[in-house]
Write a protein that holds these residues in place. Sequence first.
Motif, PDB file in Angstrom:
ATOM      1  N   GLN A 107       1.497   2.168   5.798  1.00 13.37           N
ATOM      2  CA  GLN A 107       1.031   1.274   6.862  1.00 13.37           C
ATOM      3  C   GLN A 107       1.811  -0.029   6.884  1.00 13.37           C
ATOM      4  O   GLN A 107       2.050  -0.594   7.944  1.00 13.37           O
TER       5      GLN A 107
ATOM      6  N   ARG B 127      -1.707   4.917   9.121  1.00 15.90           N
ATOM      7  CA  ARG B 127      -1.566   5.673   7.885  1.00 15.90           C
ATOM      8  C   ARG B 127      -0.763   6.938   8.149  1.00 15.90           C
ATOM      9  O   ARG B 127      -1.013   7.629   9.132  1.00 15.90           O
TER      10      ARG B 127
ATOM     11  N   ASP C  43       0.345   4.018   1.663  1.00 19.52           N
ATOM     12  CA  ASP C  43       0.139   4.938   2.785  1.00 19.52           C
ATOM     13  C   ASP C  43       1.111   4.754   3.944  1.00 19.52           C
ATOM     14  O   ASP C  43       0.949   5.362   4.999  1.00 19.52           O
TER      15      ASP C  43
ATOM     16  N   ASP D 138       0.848  -1.198   0.000  1.00 17.71           N
ATOM     17  CA  ASP D 138       0.000   0.000   0.000  1.00 17.71           C
ATOM     18  C   ASP D 138       0.884   1.247   0.000  1.00 17.71           C
ATOM     19  O   ASP D 138       2.013   1.202   0.473  1.00 17.71           O
TER      20      ASP D 138
ATOM     21  N   ARG E 155       1.946  -3.570  11.663  1.00 21.10           N
ATOM     22  CA  ARG E 155       1.212  -2.642  10.801  1.00 21.10           C
ATOM     23  C   ARG E 155       1.093  -1.306  11.528  1.00 21.10           C
ATOM     24  O   ARG E 155       0.614  -1.243  12.651  1.00 21.10           O
TER      25      ARG E 155
HETATM   26 MG    MG Z   1      -4.136   1.881   4.462  1.00 21.55          MG
END
Ligand code: MG
Length: 326
Positions: free
Chosen positions: A108, A209, A106, A104, A206
């Motif tokens: 994360q 964001r 962002d 991703d 994780r």
């Molecule tokens: Mg995300």
Amino acid sequence: MEAKPILWIVIPCYNEEAVLPITAPMFLQKLEDLGKAGKISPQSRVLFVNDGSRDRTWAIIRELAEKDERFLGISQSRNRGHQNAVLAGLMEARDKCDITISIDCDGQDDVNAMDAMVDAYLAGSEVVYGVRSKRETDTWFKRFTAESFYKLLAAMGAEVVFNHADYRLVSSLVLNHFADYEEVNIFLRGMFPLVGFPSSSVYYDRAERLAGESHYPLKKMLALAFNGITSLSVKPISLITGLGAAVSLLGLVIAIWAIVEAILGNTVAGWTSTICVVCLLGGIQLISLGIIGQYVGKTYLESKHRPRYIISERTWEKPERHWIEQ
Ligand code: MG
Ligand code: UDP
């Protein structure tokens, strides 16, 4: 010079103007570090997939590509959703590299897990799943819904790696076979296990964001879960058949009871016949629906035209790792 695999990092982006300028240099840095560590080729690239963004995302990607040749971008004609964006990127990359890592944009997913992913590839894994070890930064609600999602998928017969989203290393060898899965309703994390080949998992934390907002509210998560189940499994249809059998059995018992009550004279006229008709018809209807469902399910699976088998190795051929000169 010793041969090294070419890595393409594939990154779907939808309305990410807030976060892209922060994370793009992080991906490039990782590419450089991996190169310096001697794990990947200097030909490696970062590929952004613009998923029909309405903000400046594509303009930013173009600027990045202009400034550094290691940044590349492709743009979809309109928003097609995260899964299709990842797929588009992987299909674009597969004949230009040896390994892809989808992630991703962002921030994360921890880019530092890529080292372990590439190591696992070099040790023989063709697919390496990024698995979240903790979800402490997620809210209780997000964690609960996400974990229920994996459990529901497993119960419904869709094989997925628990707590693995779409942060994943896939070799071009696997992607070339994956390209034969021509279905339109795609659920990548459930489809790669179907392709087979040696795989392993790498654990990472994780994070939150870095900027911008999530595009996955509960409604979209539910849609994804539903799509995952219905794309990968026809088990819900078997449940109907099972329910039909159970209801028929129960109906038979109730019908016998109603007849016994009638013989004992405990009933008013017409009750027994009504109960018997209702019970038997209910059971017959559900069973019939289930049987029709089995055929619909089979037709559905046939319509996907999935490969029936995949040969991974042959004794008269060297295992395929084309970046190593053989
Ligand atoms: Mg995300
Ligand atoms: N994304 C996309 N198309 C969409 C929605 C999301 O390409 O229609 C991308 C998005 O830019 C991000 C990734 O998919 O890189 C994950 O989305 P997001 O972070 O919004 O989801 P969450 O992490 O909250 O589940």
